[in-house]
Design a protein around this motif. Sequence first.
Motif, short mmCIF file in Angstrom:
data_model
loop_
_atom_site.label_atom_id
_atom_site.label_comp_id
_atom_site.label_asym_id
_atom_site.label_seq_id
_atom_site.Cartn_x
_atom_site.Cartn_y
_atom_site.Cartn_z
N LEU A 101 28.86 -8.77 16.50
CA LEU A 101 29.54 -9.62 17.48
C LEU A 101 30.43 -8.73 18.33
N PRO A 102 30.58 -9.06 19.63
CA PRO A 102 31.31 -8.16 20.52
C PRO A 102 32.82 -8.17 20.34
N ASN A 103 33.38 -9.32 19.90
CA ASN A 103 34.83 -9.41 19.82
C ASN A 103 35.24 -10.61 18.95
N ASP A 104 36.56 -10.75 18.77
CA ASP A 104 37.10 -11.82 17.93
C ASP A 104 36.87 -13.20 18.55
N ASP A 105 36.81 -13.28 19.87
CA ASP A 105 36.56 -14.58 20.50
C ASP A 105 35.18 -15.10 20.12
N ALA A 106 34.20 -14.23 20.15
CA ALA A 106 32.84 -14.63 19.75
C ALA A 106 32.83 -15.04 18.28
N ARG A 107 33.58 -14.31 17.49
CA ARG A 107 33.69 -14.65 16.05
C ARG A 107 34.30 -16.02 15.89
N ASP A 108 35.37 -16.32 16.60
CA ASP A 108 36.05 -17.61 16.49
C ASP A 108 35.15 -18.76 16.92
N ASP A 109 34.36 -18.53 17.97
CA ASP A 109 33.43 -19.56 18.43
C ASP A 109 32.39 -19.89 17.36
N LEU A 110 31.89 -18.86 16.69
CA LEU A 110 30.90 -19.08 15.64
C LEU A 110 31.50 -19.81 14.45
N VAL A 111 32.70 -19.42 14.05
CA VAL A 111 33.37 -20.10 12.94
C VAL A 111 33.56 -21.58 13.28
N GLU A 112 33.99 -21.86 14.50
CA GLU A 112 34.21 -23.25 14.91
C GLU A 112 32.90 -24.04 14.85
N THR A 113 31.81 -23.41 15.30
CA THR A 113 30.51 -24.09 15.26
C THR A 113 30.12 -24.44 13.83
N ILE A 114 30.26 -23.49 12.93
CA ILE A 114 29.86 -23.73 11.54
C ILE A 114 30.79 -24.76 10.89
N GLU A 115 32.07 -24.72 11.22
CA GLU A 115 33.00 -25.70 10.65
C GLU A 115 32.65 -27.12 11.08
N GLU A 116 32.08 -27.27 12.28
CA GLU A 116 31.65 -28.60 12.73
C GLU A 116 30.51 -29.14 11.88
N TRP A 117 29.75 -28.25 11.25
CA TRP A 117 28.66 -28.70 10.38
C TRP A 117 29.18 -29.48 9.18
N ARG A 118 30.44 -29.30 8.86
CA ARG A 118 31.03 -30.06 7.75
C ARG A 118 30.98 -31.57 8.00
N ASP A 119 30.86 -31.95 9.26
CA ASP A 119 30.82 -33.38 9.61
C ASP A 119 29.42 -33.98 9.48
N TRP A 120 28.44 -33.15 9.19
CA TRP A 120 27.09 -33.68 8.98
C TRP A 120 27.09 -34.63 7.79
N PRO A 121 26.22 -35.63 7.79
CA PRO A 121 26.05 -36.46 6.59
C PRO A 121 25.66 -35.60 5.39
N GLU A 122 26.00 -36.05 4.21
CA GLU A 122 25.70 -35.26 3.02
C GLU A 122 24.22 -34.91 2.91
N GLU A 123 23.35 -35.84 3.26
CA GLU A 123 21.92 -35.58 3.14
C GLU A 123 21.50 -34.39 3.99
N GLU A 124 22.05 -34.28 5.20
CA GLU A 124 21.73 -33.14 6.06
C GLU A 124 22.26 -31.84 5.48
N ARG A 125 23.46 -31.90 4.90
CA ARG A 125 24.02 -30.69 4.28
C ARG A 125 23.23 -30.28 3.03
N ARG A 126 22.68 -31.27 2.32
CA ARG A 126 21.84 -30.97 1.17
C ARG A 126 20.57 -30.23 1.60
N VAL A 127 19.97 -30.70 2.70
CA VAL A 127 18.78 -30.03 3.21
C VAL A 127 19.13 -28.63 3.68
N TRP A 128 20.24 -28.51 4.40
CA TRP A 128 20.66 -27.20 4.93
C TRP A 128 20.83 -26.19 3.80
N THR A 129 21.57 -26.56 2.78
CA THR A 129 21.87 -25.59 1.72
C THR A 129 20.63 -25.28 0.89
N THR A 130 19.74 -26.27 0.74
CA THR A 130 18.53 -26.05 -0.05
C THR A 130 17.62 -25.03 0.61
#
Length: 211
Positions: A101-130
Amino acid sequence: METREVIESRKSVHDYADEPLDDDTIESIFEATRYTPSGYNLQPWEFLLVREEGNRERLQECAGGQEHVTDAPAAVVVLGNLDPAAHAERTFDDWVEKGYLPNDDARDDLVETIEEWRDWPEEERRVWTTRSTALAAMTLMYAAWDEGVATCPMEGFDREALIEEFDLEGYEPVMVLTMGYPAEGADAIEGDRKLRRPVEEILHKESFDAE
């Protein structure tokens, strides 16, 4: 063994020798397993190793009483974290440090994106982790066989009972594996390879035809 030999000779084994797995062998197997690829390198897997007889009996109860759970010297519960962002900050800090990654801003954007995945329904998170955790389970089986240790993957278990019995809330039990040295003359090792569908049947080029 060579990689091709490991892949082609590995078989699922129910009959295990009365020989324990030492700590060094187990460490070697999981040292290889941790190199499994995963989406965004988030590595959502955890592994519960069960060797004590009482704990294998508890696991057997959650697995429909299957005998090889207690016949094997060890069993592994393969778990997927249902929190997609559990390791996001650490992962993307590493990406910045190593120039992915080029810098901390890009890192922060990615972290924010992944943190939004926490709002997925449990079934979607089960598929994702599997998806990623199943890759780790396969790596584990190949790494074990490279050490001469046989495994048997199991889908036959009570998910809810397993979570409750071993306090696994927040994780998806993706698979249970029995693990140990194969018994001498074990049919799965000595016998002919079970049917494998040929390449021309499973490979679809450019378009998909299910027939």
